[in-house]
Design a protein around this motif. Structure first.
Motif, mmCIF file in Angstrom:
data_model
loop_
_atom_site.group_PDB
_atom_site.id
_atom_site.type_symbol
_atom_site.label_atom_id
_atom_site.label_comp_id
_atom_site.label_asym_id
_atom_site.label_seq_id
_atom_site.Cartn_x
_atom_site.Cartn_y
_atom_site.Cartn_z
ATOM 1 N N GLN A 279 0.824 -1.216 0.000
ATOM 2 C CA GLN A 279 0.000 0.000 0.000
ATOM 3 C C GLN A 279 0.860 1.268 0.000
ATOM 4 N N LEU B 221 2.534 1.727 -3.306
ATOM 5 C CA LEU B 221 1.539 2.084 -4.315
ATOM 6 C C LEU B 221 1.233 3.580 -4.257
ATOM 7 N N LYS B 222 1.085 4.107 -3.051
ATOM 8 C CA LYS B 222 0.832 5.543 -2.900
ATOM 9 C C LYS B 222 2.036 6.357 -3.358
ATOM 10 N N ARG B 223 3.215 5.885 -2.999
ATOM 11 C CA ARG B 223 4.438 6.625 -3.307
ATOM 12 C C ARG B 223 4.711 6.679 -4.810
ATOM 13 N N LYS C 76 2.387 6.181 -7.411
ATOM 14 C CA LYS C 76 1.167 6.148 -8.228
ATOM 15 C C LYS C 76 1.334 6.848 -9.578
ATOM 16 N N TRP C 77 2.096 7.955 -9.602
ATOM 17 C CA TRP C 77 2.284 8.657 -10.876
ATOM 18 C C TRP C 77 3.265 7.907 -11.770
ATOM 19 N N ILE D 41 3.569 4.668 -11.782
ATOM 20 C CA ILE D 41 2.790 3.524 -12.277
ATOM 21 C C ILE D 41 1.947 3.937 -13.481
ATOM 22 N N SER D 42 1.305 5.086 -13.377
ATOM 23 C CA SER D 42 0.468 5.577 -14.487
ATOM 24 C C SER D 42 1.307 5.818 -15.734
ATOM 25 N N THR E 61 5.591 -4.161 -6.536
ATOM 26 C CA THR E 61 4.315 -3.444 -6.596
ATOM 27 C C THR E 61 4.235 -2.568 -7.833
ATOM 28 N N LEU E 62 5.319 -1.878 -8.134
ATOM 29 C CA LEU E 62 5.377 -1.027 -9.323
ATOM 30 C C LEU E 62 5.099 -1.843 -10.587
ATOM 31 N N ALA F 287 1.285 -3.548 -10.618
ATOM 32 C CA ALA F 287 0.213 -2.573 -10.849
ATOM 33 C C ALA F 287 0.277 -1.996 -12.259
#
Length: 486
Positions: A133, A136-138, A140-141, A143-144, A208-209, A212
């Motif tokens: 988690q 994922l927050k750290r 998120k950009w 990942i996008s 995670t990177l 996702a």
């Protein structure tokens, strides 16, 4: 006296039997062969001819057994450290295309697609449980960007090359581009999960990177293929087709946000109860419903993202013990589906469609398409706190293609034939797209899997926070790997 004699004899026999054991490897494979034979015999007694040579279940049984054996044999090759999925892919390819042993030709296409999708659900649910988690927050950009930019760069490049070399119109070449550009979660995710279980890349959030971003990229690719397919065959509303991608992403995330919390509440954690079994059943059922239900509603990408989001959100409020036990259960299920998934992907490769001229141009298109893709991956990671070695590993993990290409590689050809366009240019383009999809699997899946397996522990840092108990678990995982499992 008679009673004593009859009692002593069985005890003596029991002691002799207990003291007699087969060597470990022989005993293990003897057990597997006996189990496989009994399962086949049970199937034959239930379904009859379908479990005999030429039948669907017989072919699936042979494919499963031989691909599992091939995966084990490939993995124990000294020094090379090849991934077991390579042996499974090759087995599927041979059992489809080599005359005399081409039992895979008898497998029903609907069964093949269904089993591949079930396997995809299993690996996505495992992925959701493994997501961090905080990471994922750290990221998120990142990942996008990682999900959208490399895919777009490769798709545009492949589309232009397809237009120039294959005489395709852009509405066809962009179908090819976005189909080829999708990374394979089925190849990437197991490798990342294995590295995560061994403690590599955890501190930097690399598993995670990758997990996702790979799942999100698949949604994006599938959606854009649908957009250009609709334009090519003039199906549906154009505005709807254009906004289909964002709609599928919203639907997939919504499944996790709204359905995931249901598994916080049920089953009730009563005193003396063991909710893990019920949670495992509920999670698997909801994951399958997400993928197959939304597929029926023509939102294929949303279903895959929904399974991942569901598992991640549901596990947020579970205890560590619950996550470990459910994850272990999913790992056992994956041990069964892994040989099926990769051998069935290999069996999708049909050499009948492979013309020499098309193969040569197709290989050129794939190689040229990978150049901007991998370059953009590295550029996306420039501003991250990853070391150069870690960035190189992420670049390598963005090579393999298999899942989307095997699942919908024939979608254009099927659409053309459904409309009765036999012998027309639409069917020709469908065959070209399918052939290049197959080539992308054959070339990139083994290369990417080998690259991740051989470089993962060299390029990624091992977490310093791993406890002794985790180290013991890692040793068990490594032992399991040696005998042919994931």
């Amino acid at each position: 006296m008679d009673t004593d004699d009859t009692t002593e004899l069985p005890n003596c026999c029991i002691k002799k039997v207990r003291n007699w054991n087969l060597p470990p490897h022989i005993g293990r494979w003897t057990t597997r062969i006996v189990v496989a034979f009994l399962i086949w015999a049970a199937l034959w007694s239930i379904v009859g001819k379908d479990a005999l040579p030429g039948g669907n279940l017989y072919s699936l049984s042979v494919l499963l057994g031989l691909s599992a054996l091939a995966g084990f044999m490939v993995r124990i090759i000294p020094k090379l450290k090849l991934p077991s999925l390579l042996g499974m892919l090759i087995t599927g390819f041979m059992l489809k295309n080599v005359k005399g042993i081409d039992v895979a030709k008898d497998i029903d296409n609907n069964w093949s697609l269904t089993l591949r999708n079930v396997a995809l659900v299993v690996i996505l649910l495992r992925s959701g449980l493994g997501l961090d988690q905080k990471a994922l927050k750290r990221a998120k950009w990142t990942i996008s960007r990682l999900a959208l930019l490399p895919c777009t760069a490769e798709a545009i490049t492949v589309a232009i090359m397809g237009y120039l070399l294959l005489d395709m119109g852009f509405k066809w070449s962009f179908q090819l581009g976005f189909l080829i550009a999708a990374v394979s979660p089925a190849v990437v995710v197991p490798s990342l999960l294995e590295l995560q279980e061994k403690g590599f890349g955890i501190d930097q959030g690399i598993p995670t990177l990758g997990i996702a971003a790979a799942s999100l990229e698949n949604v994006f690719s599938i959606s854009l293929v649908g957009v250009f397919l609709g334009i090519a065959f003039s199906e549906g509303n154009l505005a709807y087709n254009i906004f289909r991608g964002p709609i599928e992403i919203i639907i997939g995330i919504s499944i996790g946000v709204f359905v995931g919390p249901v598994l916080w509440i049920i089953p009730c954690n009563e005193k003396g109860s063991a909710p893990q079994k019920n949670r495992f059943v509920l999670l698997c059922s909801l994951g399958l419903l997400s993928l197959f239900g939304l597929r029926r509603a023509h939102f294929s990408g949303a279903g895959a993202l929904g399974s991942l989001a569901l598992s991640f959100v549901a596990s947020l409020q579970w205890s560590k013990r619950d996550k470990q036990q459910i994850g272990a259960a999913l790992s056992i299920v994956w041990d069964f589906f892994m040989p099926l998934l990769f051998s069935l992907i290999g069996a999708e490769v049909n050499v009948e469609y492979m013309e020499s001229q098309l193969i040569g141009r197709g290989i050129g298109i794939l190689i040229v398409g990978l150049i901007p893709r991998l370059s953009v991956v590295y550029l996306v990671l420039l501003r991250n706190n990853l070391s150069r070695k870690e960035k190189i590993f992420v670049v390598l993990s963005w090579i393999p293609k298999a899942t989307v290409q095997a699942a919908i590689g024939s979608i254009t050809l099927d659409a053309a034939r459904d409309k009765g366009l036999h012998g027309k240019y639409q069917e020709k383009h469908g065959i070209q797209i399918l052939t290049l999809s197959v080539l992308s699997i054959l070339i990139t899946a083994p290369i990417g899997a080998i690259a991740m397996t051989t470089t993962g522990q060299k390029l990624l840092k091992k977490s310093e926070m791993i406890s002794q108990s985790n180290t013991e678990q890692i040793e068990k995982i490594e032992l399991t790997n040696d005998i042919g499992y994931v």
